[in-house]
Design an enzyme around this catalytic site. Structure first.
Site, short mmCIF file in Angstrom:
data_model
loop_
_atom_site.label_atom_id
_atom_site.label_comp_id
_atom_site.label_asym_id
_atom_site.label_seq_id
_atom_site.Cartn_x
_atom_site.Cartn_y
_atom_site.Cartn_z
N GLY A 107 5.52 -9.39 -4.13
CA GLY A 107 5.66 -10.46 -4.75
C GLY A 107 5.40 -11.76 -4.05
N ASP A 141 -0.51 -0.01 -13.95
CA ASP A 141 -1.58 0.00 -13.13
C ASP A 141 -2.96 -0.56 -13.65
OD1 ASP A 141 -3.90 2.06 -11.68
OD2 ASP A 141 -3.14 3.80 -12.28
N ASP A 165 -4.80 -8.30 -3.83
CA ASP A 165 -4.52 -7.95 -2.86
C ASP A 165 -4.27 -6.34 -2.56
OD1 ASP A 165 -3.89 -8.49 -0.21
OD2 ASP A 165 -1.28 -8.83 -0.19
N LYS A 205 -8.93 -8.66 -0.89
CA LYS A 205 -8.89 -7.61 0.45
C LYS A 205 -9.76 -6.43 0.32
CE LYS A 205 -4.74 -5.46 1.17
NZ LYS A 205 -3.25 -5.24 1.68
#
Length: 254
Positions: A107, A141, A165, A205
């Site tokens: 979070g 998911d 991320d 990322k």
């Protein structure tokens, strides 16, 4: 000589003048600073049944200045500082922005997005995430078939920022792990180009040499600016870095 030395053995002050030498048992400022620095690095004893890799990970967490900084400032994770640095450099999240956070556990990025003034923040993660302010969190998911539509239904309108991320669970097989990571980055990019508002931004990322050339070429075609960046808060020895695509041109150019 330590502080538990009997008092009658310690040097005394001469009457009416300066002490006849430095008081033993009391550390000077430089000595205290040296002790504090020494205490920054802590070792974790190997407990029975604990793998060496787990021991090293715990030690790294304990001694990571950004982990301590996150705890002090109330962020869920050190990753919060990565987003703060990226936003400072690229001006990603503006007041009243609508933001999607892919792989939002635990979070930290949700916290930063709200702190920066985002009006609506929607996060998704396969792991449970405790509530973060007004952020809407989907326990799903992202790679699941229903996830994209579920996110769209919560957004209300096209988002200004899609940030990811996401990281695949490693298998130890370098090629397999690389392919899994590439699949996540590509899925996040596809979602971003499907939902972003014109002028919106995408952050994800990536690892090793960055994104695959095919994906980079596609992003460069659909965004005004595409760059790689490694925040200072990202561990120096980590292969992670971030791909930042700014100024989405819109679906017409696809």
């Amino acid at each position: 000589m330590t502080d538990d030395t009997p008092k009658n053995t310690r040097p005394r002050k001469m009457s009416g003048g300066a002490p006849d030498g430095p008081k033993r048992g009391r550390k000077t400022a430089p000595e205290k600073a040296e002790d504090a620095t020494r205490m920054m690095t802590k070792k974790v004893k190997t407990a029975r049944g604990r793998k060496l890799s787990s021991k090293l990970w715990i030690e790294r967490q304990i001694n990571d200045p950004y982990v301590r900084k996150a705890q002090i400032q109330g962020y869920r994770s050190r990753a919060a500082f990565k987003l703060k640095e990226l936003d400072e450099k690229f001006n990603l999240i503006k007041k009243n922005s609508h933001v999607v956070d892919l792989g939002c556990a635990p979070g930290g990025w949700l916290q930063v997005a709200l702190e920066l003034g985002a009006e609506k923040v929607v996060g998704i993660d396969i792991l449970p995430v405790e509530a973060v302010g007004t952020a809407e969190i989907l326990h799903m998911d992202f790679m699941g078939e229903k996830a994209p539509d579920a996110l769209k239904s919560h957004l209300g309108r096209a988002p200004d920022v899609v940030m990811s991320d996401l990281a695949a669970n490693t298998t130890g097989h370098k090629q397999t792990d690389h392919l899994k990571t590439v699949a996540l980055v590509e899925a996040a990019a596809e979602f971003a180009m499907d939902v972003l508002a014109p002028g919106g931004h995408f952050v994800t990322k990536v690892f090793q040499g960055g994104a695959e050339k095919t994906l980079l070429d596609r992003l460069k075609h659909n965004f005004k600016t595409v760059r790689h960046a490694k925040p200072k808060s990202s561990r120096a020895g980590s292969p992670e870095m971030y791909l930042v695509a700014l100024g989405y041109r819109g679906k017409k150019s696809k």
